[in-house]
Design a protein around this motif. Structure first.
Motif, mmCIF file in Angstrom:
data_model
loop_
_atom_site.group_PDB
_atom_site.id
_atom_site.type_symbol
_atom_site.label_atom_id
_atom_site.label_comp_id
_atom_site.label_asym_id
_atom_site.label_seq_id
_atom_site.Cartn_x
_atom_site.Cartn_y
_atom_site.Cartn_z
ATOM 1 N N ALA A 348 0.773 -0.986 0.125
ATOM 2 C CA ALA A 348 -0.111 -0.096 0.226
ATOM 3 C C ALA A 348 0.708 1.335 -0.208
ATOM 4 O O ALA A 348 1.924 1.276 0.658
ATOM 5 N N GLY A 349 0.708 2.237 -1.004
ATOM 6 C CA GLY A 349 1.138 3.483 -1.193
ATOM 7 C C GLY A 349 2.532 3.358 -1.629
ATOM 8 O O GLY A 349 2.922 4.291 -2.079
ATOM 9 N N GLN A 350 2.779 2.281 -2.123
ATOM 10 C CA GLN A 350 4.354 1.954 -3.142
ATOM 11 C C GLN A 350 3.829 1.939 -4.388
ATOM 12 O O GLN A 350 2.700 1.555 -4.793
ATOM 13 N N THR A 351 4.612 2.417 -5.260
ATOM 14 C CA THR A 351 4.267 2.562 -6.835
ATOM 15 C C THR A 351 5.448 1.514 -7.422
ATOM 16 O O THR A 351 6.507 1.714 -7.276
ATOM 17 N N MET A 352 4.988 0.712 -8.525
ATOM 18 C CA MET A 352 5.999 0.081 -9.313
ATOM 19 C C MET A 352 6.953 0.900 -9.926
ATOM 20 O O MET A 352 6.490 1.848 -10.325
ATOM 21 N N THR A 353 8.234 0.604 -9.944
ATOM 22 C CA THR A 353 9.195 1.521 -10.970
ATOM 23 C C THR A 353 9.064 1.156 -12.209
ATOM 24 O O THR A 353 8.424 0.103 -12.709
ATOM 25 N N ASP A 354 9.797 1.693 -13.087
ATOM 26 C CA ASP A 354 9.592 1.511 -14.607
ATOM 27 C C ASP A 354 10.018 0.290 -14.965
ATOM 28 O O ASP A 354 10.087 -0.663 -15.654
ATOM 29 N N ALA A 355 11.466 -0.032 -14.229
ATOM 30 C CA ALA A 355 12.148 -1.296 -14.459
ATOM 31 C C ALA A 355 11.116 -2.570 -14.188
ATOM 32 O O ALA A 355 11.243 -3.592 -14.695
ATOM 33 N N GLU A 356 10.498 -2.369 -12.931
ATOM 34 C CA GLU A 356 9.718 -3.360 -12.595
ATOM 35 C C GLU A 356 8.452 -3.388 -13.493
ATOM 36 O O GLU A 356 7.942 -4.781 -13.913
ATOM 37 N N MET A 357 7.767 -2.458 -14.104
ATOM 38 C CA MET A 357 6.766 -2.791 -15.147
ATOM 39 C C MET A 357 7.187 -3.221 -16.296
ATOM 40 O O MET A 357 6.404 -4.064 -17.056
ATOM 41 N N LEU A 358 8.393 -2.609 -16.764
ATOM 42 C CA LEU A 358 8.987 -3.290 -17.946
ATOM 43 C C LEU A 358 9.246 -4.510 -18.057
ATOM 44 O O LEU A 358 9.721 -5.218 -19.020
ATOM 45 N N SER A 359 9.321 -5.311 -16.903
ATOM 46 C CA SER A 359 9.639 -6.800 -16.939
ATOM 47 C C SER A 359 8.636 -7.629 -16.051
ATOM 48 O O SER A 359 9.049 -8.628 -15.683
ATOM 49 N N LEU A 360 7.559 -6.970 -16.233
ATOM 50 C CA LEU A 360 6.516 -7.884 -15.431
ATOM 51 C C LEU A 360 6.034 -9.218 -16.220
ATOM 52 O O LEU A 360 6.300 -9.414 -17.251
ATOM 53 N N ASP A 361 6.163 -10.349 -15.161
ATOM 54 C CA ASP A 361 5.811 -11.710 -15.511
ATOM 55 C C ASP A 361 4.939 -12.471 -14.738
ATOM 56 O O ASP A 361 4.693 -13.533 -14.554
ATOM 57 N N TRP A 362 3.995 -11.566 -14.288
ATOM 58 C CA TRP A 362 3.055 -12.206 -13.547
ATOM 59 C C TRP A 362 1.736 -11.423 -13.496
ATOM 60 O O TRP A 362 1.686 -10.373 -13.951
ATOM 61 N N PHE A 363 0.570 -12.155 -13.200
ATOM 62 C CA PHE A 363 -0.770 -11.637 -13.529
ATOM 63 C C PHE A 363 -1.207 -10.988 -11.975
ATOM 64 O O PHE A 363 -0.878 -11.677 -11.101
ATOM 65 N N VAL A 364 -1.837 -9.999 -11.994
ATOM 66 C CA VAL A 364 -2.671 -9.498 -10.928
ATOM 67 C C VAL A 364 -3.881 -10.349 -10.465
ATOM 68 O O VAL A 364 -4.495 -11.125 -11.317
ATOM 69 N N GLU A 365 -4.342 -10.244 -9.207
ATOM 70 C CA GLU A 365 -5.573 -10.846 -8.793
ATOM 71 C C GLU A 365 -6.742 -10.225 -9.882
ATOM 72 O O GLU A 365 -6.755 -9.341 -10.051
ATOM 73 N N GLY A 366 -7.586 -11.358 -10.184
ATOM 74 C CA GLY A 366 -8.702 -11.017 -11.107
ATOM 75 C C GLY A 366 -8.291 -11.504 -12.492
ATOM 76 O O GLY A 366 -9.368 -11.476 -13.250
ATOM 77 N N VAL A 367 -7.087 -11.696 -12.793
ATOM 78 C CA VAL A 367 -6.986 -12.437 -14.025
ATOM 79 C C VAL A 367 -7.080 -13.909 -14.155
ATOM 80 O O VAL A 367 -6.611 -14.587 -13.184
ATOM 81 N N ASP A 368 -7.955 -14.412 -15.036
ATOM 82 C CA ASP A 368 -8.154 -15.957 -15.208
ATOM 83 C C ASP A 368 -7.460 -16.467 -16.323
ATOM 84 O O ASP A 368 -7.659 -16.384 -17.592
ATOM 85 N N GLY A 369 -6.134 -16.989 -16.284
ATOM 86 C CA GLY A 369 -5.176 -17.283 -17.228
ATOM 87 C C GLY A 369 -3.970 -17.633 -16.647
ATOM 88 O O GLY A 369 -3.514 -17.231 -15.495
ATOM 89 N N THR A 370 -2.975 -17.960 -17.513
ATOM 90 C CA THR A 370 -1.601 -18.467 -17.187
ATOM 91 C C THR A 370 -0.550 -17.941 -18.240
ATOM 92 O O THR A 370 -1.145 -17.646 -19.286
ATOM 93 N N ILE A 371 0.451 -17.629 -17.753
ATOM 94 C CA ILE A 371 1.475 -17.177 -18.661
ATOM 95 C C ILE A 371 2.392 -18.228 -19.186
ATOM 96 O O ILE A 371 3.060 -18.976 -18.471
ATOM 97 N N PRO A 372 2.350 -18.442 -20.548
ATOM 98 C CA PRO A 372 3.214 -19.417 -21.142
ATOM 99 C C PRO A 372 4.648 -19.214 -20.831
ATOM 100 O O PRO A 372 5.189 -18.149 -21.013
ATOM 101 N N LYS A 373 5.735 -20.196 -20.651
ATOM 102 C CA LYS A 373 6.695 -20.084 -20.330
ATOM 103 C C LYS A 373 7.677 -19.824 -21.856
ATOM 104 O O LYS A 373 7.258 -20.294 -22.843
#
Length: 373
Positions: A348-373
């Motif tokens: 809470a209160g923290q914001t993802m850095t650009d580097a973290e956003m640019l390397s996202l490899d996980w889904f947030v709560e509420g997404v129904d699906g998987t990320i293929p390897k």
């Protein structure tokens, strides 16, 4: 006899005058043509490489709209386009040929062109290369993109307010950070107004395949989705939604013309001003390599007009949140944010850095699906 001599003398003088005048008349057009050729040769040559056809109605179409804006604003340049260039070795050949033909600025508009651009740029240090959505740079290579996740969040609000089944479909291209980031931002927008809604993801592993992308949309509709979003370059998913009497969120450009009864709005690109600013900087000698990631406040990303089916209160809700983004009062990836397993990823209160956003490899709560390897 004397009269004849005088007449002959006058005639000779007249012929000489006409001949000289004729020679002068021939030289003038040649000079004008030479100036024209010189002017043409002095025009700055700018090239664009597209992953799909200009008529895709989506990604490449949006880039070409930007190119046309550039030509209108800077008629003293000459542009070339190459459409439907596969990512990989073939793109390296195309980019090399464009550099060889004297293009001094080359815009490579797809993620898969990144490595070929870096290779070619090493051989042509006097050419400026701009690569869209990548991350590798060099002295004569810059990258450019827009914070489309901001527009995605806003379209998520519209989708969350529209769904009745609480199942929203998302036709996704490739499992790369850009696409994952968009899905997450969209889902955060959906659940900000409808915590019960789920976003169901189907992967196509294509950028441009009208038939496959439409079929993916159909599969989501059959699974209960009543709103279809997409990260694809064709309006196929929107057309699938319209055929079933459901709704959709377009991408890249305003897709309402292709599915007017379905499209609620679209998350769109507006490349024109960026192309003008970049070309001007190169011409003026002020351009420097950078990693441009423009926010919604720059206008490089935004929303298409709302469809007539979107209520006024929803429009106002979106406009209010958009203004908060522009003013810097709100950021999409600010915690608390949990992933699909319920684990807190952003406090809470923290914001993802650009580097973290640019390397996202996980889904947030509420997404129904998987990320293929």
């Amino acid at each position: 006899m004397k009269l004849s001599k005088k007449i002959l003398t006058l005639l000779f003088a007249l012929v000489l005058t006409v001949a000289l005048a004729g020679c002068g008349g021939e030289e003038k057009p040649k000079a004008e043509e030479g100036n024209k050729d010189a002017a043409e040769s002095e025009k700055l040559k700018v090239a664009f490489v597209y992953v799909g056809p200009v008529g895709d109605g989506g990604y490449s179409y949006a880039h070409d709209q930007g190119r046309q804006y550039l030509v209108n604003e800077m008629p003293d340049i000459e542009t070339t386009i190459v459409e439907s260039v596969p990512e990989g070795a073939d793109s390296e050949r195309v980019i090399t040929e464009l550099a060889e033909k004297g293009n001094k600025i080359i815009f490579a508009t797809s993620f898969g062109y990144m490595d070929p651009v870096i290779k070619v740029a090493q051989k042509y240090p006097d050419v400026t290369f701009l690569h869209c959505s990548g991350y590798n740079t060099a002295e004569n290579v810059g990258t450019y993109f827009g914070r489309m996740y901001q527009a995605r969040y806003l379209t998520g609000i519209v989708a969350g307010k529209t769904t009745q089944s609480n199942i929203i479909g998302y036709v996704a291209a490739f499992p790369i950070p850009e696409v994952i980031r968009g899905i997450n931002a969209f889902t955060l927008g959906v659940r900000s107004v409808n915590p019960d809604a789920k976003v169901k993801v189907v992967w196509t592993n294509t950028w441009y395949d009208p038939a496959a992308e439409k079929e993916a949309g159909k599969s989501l509709l059959e699974a209960g989705a009543d709103v279809i979003a997409q990260h694809q370059d064709t309006p196929g998913p929107q057309q699938a939604a319209e055929e079933k009497g459901k709704f959709g969120i377009g991408y890249n450009s305003d897709m309402s013309a292709m599915a007017p009864k379905a499209v609620l709005t679209s998350a769109v690109w507006n490349w024109g001003p960026y192309y003008v600013n970049t070309v001007k900087a190169v011409k003026e000698g002020t351009w420097k390599s950078e990693e441009y990631w423009g926010p919604i406040s720059d206008g490089v990303v935004g929303l298409a007009p709302f469809g007539p089916m979107v209520p006024e209160d929803v429009k106002q809700l979106v406009e209010t949140k958009k203004q908060e983004l522009i003013d810097g009062k709100f950021d999409v990836f600010t915690g608390p944010i949990k992933d699909q397993t319920g684990q807190e990823r952003v406090a809470a209160g923290q914001t993802m850095t650009d580097a973290e956003m640019l390397s996202l490899d996980w889904f947030v709560e509420g997404v129904d699906g998987t990320i293929p390897k």
